[in-house]
Design a protein around this motif. Structure first.
Motif, mmCIF file in Angstrom:
data_model
loop_
_atom_site.group_PDB
_atom_site.id
_atom_site.type_symbol
_atom_site.label_atom_id
_atom_site.label_comp_id
_atom_site.label_asym_id
_atom_site.label_seq_id
_atom_site.Cartn_x
_atom_site.Cartn_y
_atom_site.Cartn_z
ATOM 1 N N SER A 109 0.843 -1.200 0.000
ATOM 2 C CA SER A 109 0.000 0.000 0.000
ATOM 3 C C SER A 109 0.876 1.247 0.000
ATOM 4 O O SER A 109 1.857 1.335 0.753
ATOM 5 N N ASP A 110 0.536 2.215 -0.847
ATOM 6 C CA ASP A 110 1.327 3.450 -0.919
ATOM 7 C C ASP A 110 0.430 4.684 -0.952
ATOM 8 O O ASP A 110 0.723 5.664 -1.617
ATOM 9 N N ARG A 111 -0.671 4.632 -0.214
ATOM 10 C CA ARG A 111 -1.543 5.792 -0.152
ATOM 11 C C ARG A 111 -0.995 6.814 0.845
ATOM 12 O O ARG A 111 -0.158 6.492 1.700
ATOM 13 N N TYR A 112 -1.490 8.049 0.755
ATOM 14 C CA TYR A 112 -1.027 9.127 1.610
ATOM 15 C C TYR A 112 -2.223 9.751 2.326
ATOM 16 O O TYR A 112 -3.273 9.979 1.720
ATOM 17 N N LEU A 113 -2.050 10.019 3.614
ATOM 18 C CA LEU A 113 -3.107 10.597 4.432
ATOM 19 C C LEU A 113 -2.721 12.031 4.782
ATOM 20 O O LEU A 113 -1.677 12.272 5.398
ATOM 21 N N VAL A 114 -3.554 12.979 4.384
ATOM 22 C CA VAL A 114 -3.270 14.398 4.577
ATOM 23 C C VAL A 114 -4.076 14.907 5.762
ATOM 24 O O VAL A 114 -5.311 14.911 5.729
ATOM 25 N N GLU A 115 -3.386 15.346 6.812
ATOM 26 C CA GLU A 115 -4.044 15.810 8.025
ATOM 27 C C GLU A 115 -4.263 17.318 8.013
ATOM 28 O O GLU A 115 -3.519 18.049 7.344
ATOM 29 N N PRO A 116 -5.257 17.785 8.754
ATOM 30 C CA PRO A 116 -5.447 19.236 8.885
ATOM 31 C C PRO A 116 -4.237 19.880 9.562
ATOM 32 O O PRO A 116 -3.641 19.295 10.473
ATOM 33 N N GLY A 117 -3.870 21.076 9.117
ATOM 34 C CA GLY A 117 -2.739 21.772 9.713
ATOM 35 C C GLY A 117 -3.062 22.300 11.101
ATOM 36 O O GLY A 117 -4.224 22.457 11.485
ATOM 37 N N TRP A 118 -2.014 22.575 11.861
ATOM 38 C CA TRP A 118 -2.182 23.094 13.210
ATOM 39 C C TRP A 118 -2.328 24.614 13.138
ATOM 40 O O TRP A 118 -1.339 25.351 13.108
ATOM 41 N N PHE B 92 -13.176 17.306 12.672
ATOM 42 C CA PHE B 92 -12.841 16.502 11.505
ATOM 43 C C PHE B 92 -13.140 15.033 11.778
ATOM 44 O O PHE B 92 -13.075 14.575 12.926
ATOM 45 N N ASP B 93 -13.461 14.303 10.726
ATOM 46 C CA ASP B 93 -13.622 12.860 10.830
ATOM 47 C C ASP B 93 -12.253 12.270 11.161
ATOM 48 O O ASP B 93 -11.289 12.487 10.423
ATOM 49 N N PRO B 94 -12.110 11.509 12.256
ATOM 50 C CA PRO B 94 -10.789 10.969 12.604
ATOM 51 C C PRO B 94 -10.315 9.832 11.703
ATOM 52 O O PRO B 94 -9.171 9.400 11.813
ATOM 53 N N SER B 95 -11.188 9.337 10.809
ATOM 54 C CA SER B 95 -10.793 8.323 9.827
ATOM 55 C C SER B 95 -10.840 8.949 8.438
ATOM 56 O O SER B 95 -11.804 9.647 8.106
ATOM 57 N N PRO B 96 -9.837 8.705 7.612
ATOM 58 C CA PRO B 96 -9.794 9.327 6.275
ATOM 59 C C PRO B 96 -10.706 8.596 5.297
ATOM 60 O O PRO B 96 -10.337 7.569 4.725
ATOM 61 N N ARG B 97 -11.890 9.134 5.046
ATOM 62 C CA ARG B 97 -12.860 8.487 4.164
ATOM 63 C C ARG B 97 -13.030 9.221 2.837
ATOM 64 O O ARG B 97 -13.800 8.764 1.995
ATOM 65 N N SER B 98 -12.368 10.340 2.665
ATOM 66 C CA SER B 98 -12.572 11.166 1.474
ATOM 67 C C SER B 98 -11.267 11.307 0.697
ATOM 68 O O SER B 98 -10.170 11.199 1.253
ATOM 69 N N TYR B 99 -11.415 11.572 -0.598
ATOM 70 C CA TYR B 99 -10.273 11.628 -1.501
ATOM 71 C C TYR B 99 -9.900 13.079 -1.779
ATOM 72 O O TYR B 99 -10.728 13.872 -2.220
ATOM 73 N N LEU B 100 -8.631 13.403 -1.536
ATOM 74 C CA LEU B 100 -8.129 14.733 -1.857
ATOM 75 C C LEU B 100 -7.617 14.785 -3.286
ATOM 76 O O LEU B 100 -7.892 15.728 -4.024
ATOM 77 N N ASN B 101 -6.884 13.759 -3.683
ATOM 78 C CA ASN B 101 -6.329 13.690 -5.036
ATOM 79 C C ASN B 101 -6.170 12.218 -5.403
ATOM 80 O O ASN B 101 -5.290 11.535 -4.881
ATOM 81 N N GLU B 102 -7.019 11.735 -6.289
ATOM 82 C CA GLU B 102 -6.971 10.320 -6.659
ATOM 83 C C GLU B 102 -5.681 9.961 -7.376
ATOM 84 O O GLU B 102 -5.099 8.900 -7.157
ATOM 85 N N ALA B 103 -5.229 10.848 -8.264
ATOM 86 C CA ALA B 103 -4.027 10.564 -9.043
ATOM 87 C C ALA B 103 -2.800 10.411 -8.148
ATOM 88 O O ALA B 103 -1.924 9.581 -8.406
ATOM 89 N N ASP B 104 -2.736 11.195 -7.071
ATOM 90 C CA ASP B 104 -1.602 11.132 -6.144
ATOM 91 C C ASP B 104 -1.867 10.211 -4.962
ATOM 92 O O ASP B 104 -1.102 10.195 -4.003
ATOM 93 N N ARG B 105 -2.979 9.471 -4.991
ATOM 94 C CA ARG B 105 -3.331 8.509 -3.947
ATOM 95 C C ARG B 105 -3.439 9.183 -2.576
ATOM 96 O O ARG B 105 -2.959 8.668 -1.570
ATOM 97 N N GLU B 106 -4.085 10.325 -2.532
ATOM 98 C CA GLU B 106 -4.202 11.092 -1.298
ATOM 99 C C GLU B 106 -5.623 11.036 -0.739
ATOM 100 O O GLU B 106 -6.592 11.324 -1.443
ATOM 101 N N LEU B 107 -5.713 10.646 0.518
ATOM 102 C CA LEU B 107 -6.960 10.720 1.274
ATOM 103 C C LEU B 107 -6.836 11.839 2.305
ATOM 104 O O LEU B 107 -5.729 12.196 2.716
ATOM 105 N N PHE B 108 -7.977 12.374 2.747
ATOM 106 C CA PHE B 108 -7.910 13.407 3.774
ATOM 107 C C PHE B 108 -9.048 13.241 4.771
ATOM 108 O O PHE B 108 -9.978 12.465 4.569
ATOM 109 N N TYR B 109 -8.931 13.974 5.864
ATOM 110 C CA TYR B 109 -9.891 13.918 6.967
ATOM 111 C C TYR B 109 -10.858 15.088 6.793
ATOM 112 O O TYR B 109 -10.521 16.232 7.110
ATOM 113 N N GLU B 110 -12.052 14.792 6.271
ATOM 114 C CA GLU B 110 -12.983 15.870 5.952
ATOM 115 C C GLU B 110 -13.572 16.488 7.210
ATOM 116 O O GLU B 110 -13.621 15.864 8.272
ATOM 117 N N ARG B 111 -14.015 17.721 7.067
ATOM 118 C CA ARG B 111 -14.688 18.394 8.177
ATOM 119 C C ARG B 111 -15.977 17.648 8.529
ATOM 120 O O ARG B 111 -16.621 17.058 7.667
#
Length: 428
Positions: free
Chosen positions: A204-213, A241-260
């Motif tokens: 697996s090589d997906r990336y999880l993008v967290e909200p900034g501080w 924010f949802d503590p589990s990454p269920r949404s896609y930020l960028n499919e091409a770059d395999r990025e998921l994020f934690y939506e509001r």
């Protein structure tokens, strides 16, 4: 970096305590335990090790201390709380680590207000392993490999204000830095990776993008609760924010994020039919997908559950729960899907059952917990036996058996992670 900030904040609290004139009037008294844990796998997988998923030694130290202080408002009572784990993780080649579980100050400046500031474990709600309004971070990796239930709840750096009155009590929580759930990532446990289109491990090589501080990403939670006779009712509000990454930020770059996420809910728990009953519900609003027609962002949802537990006597307890989940604006979600997208159902149903029996003067505890989803046709069996050898020594044997025929449902995706484990603990 997140851990570094937490340790620095803890050091500040400790320094404050050292400088406070009454904090260390008596020496701190330390308690804790040493534990050895091993979990052997049943099935070979694409994880880092095929024959086990837990091999570690853990030392936990904890202390608390009550003291009094004085300021312009007069005298006030406070408490300093610390709990930390030193870990040697043989799964990752003997890696040493430190897990700061708690480091906080509890202050009571008035009779109607308690303030807890620092690292702490936050939890509320009525479910048994099920969470609707409890959106605080969880460690599901620990849950699946057989660590103690304590480690399911992750700590947060937060300020908690508890107000008390005759009408109702209120907890208000501010969380300045987002803390995500710890989920299987392929190193220790395999899981369903939509980018790999199947169950994945180290590939697996997906990336999880967290909200900034930053201030705009602070999280807020509030609970208003009171007793109605022998029952307790509560209202909940959460914005974060949802503590589990269920949404896609960028499919091409395999990025998921934690939506509001905004959560509004209620619960009631009290005596019912000779036992204890509970009901809980919540509306989960997805502000980044208000209309539900964005296929990349999780839709708003409605969640509800009902539970019942009863002590049958002779050291035997049973419990049952039913959990319901509905994806809202489902027709818009379905219309927005592309041909190769995974199709998530509109409704989700889950049943749980817990049986606990004590033997040998309550020194042996047998616990069985099962999850079964009639909508996904998958489930998860958790069984354990604990034996208090002495007041200090304890042994725990357990088994984790997720199962199911699909690859992307909640428990079926974990079906290769079956394990049996043993933990030996010495408490002091």
């Amino acid at each position: 970096m997140r851990r570094g900030y937490s340790i620095i904040a803890c050091a500040v609290l400790v320094s404050f305590g050292v400088l406070a004139p009454h904090l260390y009037a008596e020496p701190l008294r330390w308690h804790g335990f040493f534990e050895y844990a091993f979990g052997g796998r049943w099935v070979e997988d694409q994880t880092k090790h095929d024959n086990y998923n837990m091999l570690e030694q853990r030392l936990q130290l904890k202390t608390d201390h009550f003291f009094t202080g004085e300021d312009l408002l007069g005298r006030w009572k406070s408490q300093f709380v610390f709990k930390g784990d030193f870990l040697v993780d043989e799964y990752f080649g003997g890696k040493t680590d430190f897990d700061l579980r708690e480091c906080n100050m509890v202050m009571s400046p008035t009779h109607f207000l308690d303030v807890r500031v620092g690292r702490q474990v936050l939890t509320w709600g009525t479910g048994d392993y099920l969470f609707i309004n409890d959106v605080f971070p969880k460690d599901y990796e620990s849950f699946y490999i057989g660590r103690d239930d304590e480690y399911l709840k992750k700590p947060s750096d937060a300020a908690r204000f508890s107000f008390y009155s005759d009408m109702a009590n209120t907890d208000f929580i501010v969380i300045p830095r987002f803390e995500p759930n710890t989920l299987p990532d392929g190193q220790r446990l395999s899981f369903f990776d939509s980018f790999q289109r199947g169950i994945s491990g180290t590939n697996s090589d997906r990336y999880l993008v967290e909200p900034g501080w930053q201030a705009k990403n602070f999280e807020y939670a509030m609970r208003v609760f009171r007793n109605f006779g022998s029952a307790e009712g509560a209202l909940y509000v959460f914005r974060g924010f949802d503590p589990s990454p269920r949404s896609y930020l960028n499919e091409a770059d395999r990025e998921l994020f934690y939506e509001r996420q905004d959560v509004f809910g209620a619960s009631l728990r009290g005596p019912f039919a000779g036992g204890i009953g509970n009901i809980e519900a919540g509306y989960v609003h997805s502000p980044q997908d208000d209309h539900g027609d964005n296929r990349l962002i999780e839709n708003s949802m409605f969640k509800a559950m009902a539970g019942y537990e009863k002590d049958l006597g002779h050291d035997l307890k049973i419990g049952f729960q039913y959990y319901y989940e509905e994806k809202l604006d489902y027709s818009k979600y379905a219309a927005a899907l592309l041909p190769l997208d995974y199709f998530w159902d509109q409704y989700y149903h889950l049943l749980t059952n817990r049986i606990t029996k004590l033997f040998k003067n309550q020194t042996v505890a047998v616990s069985l917990f099962t999850f079964f989803s009639p909508s996904d046709l998958d489930g998860y069996f958790r069984g354990s036996v604990s034996y208090d050898l002495t007041d200090q020594w304890k042994m725990i044997w357990g088994v984790n058996i997720p199962w199911g025929g699909d690859t992307h449902t909640a428990f079926a995706q974990m079906r290769r992670d079956k394990n049996v484990y043993i933990r030996v603990r010495y408490s002091f």
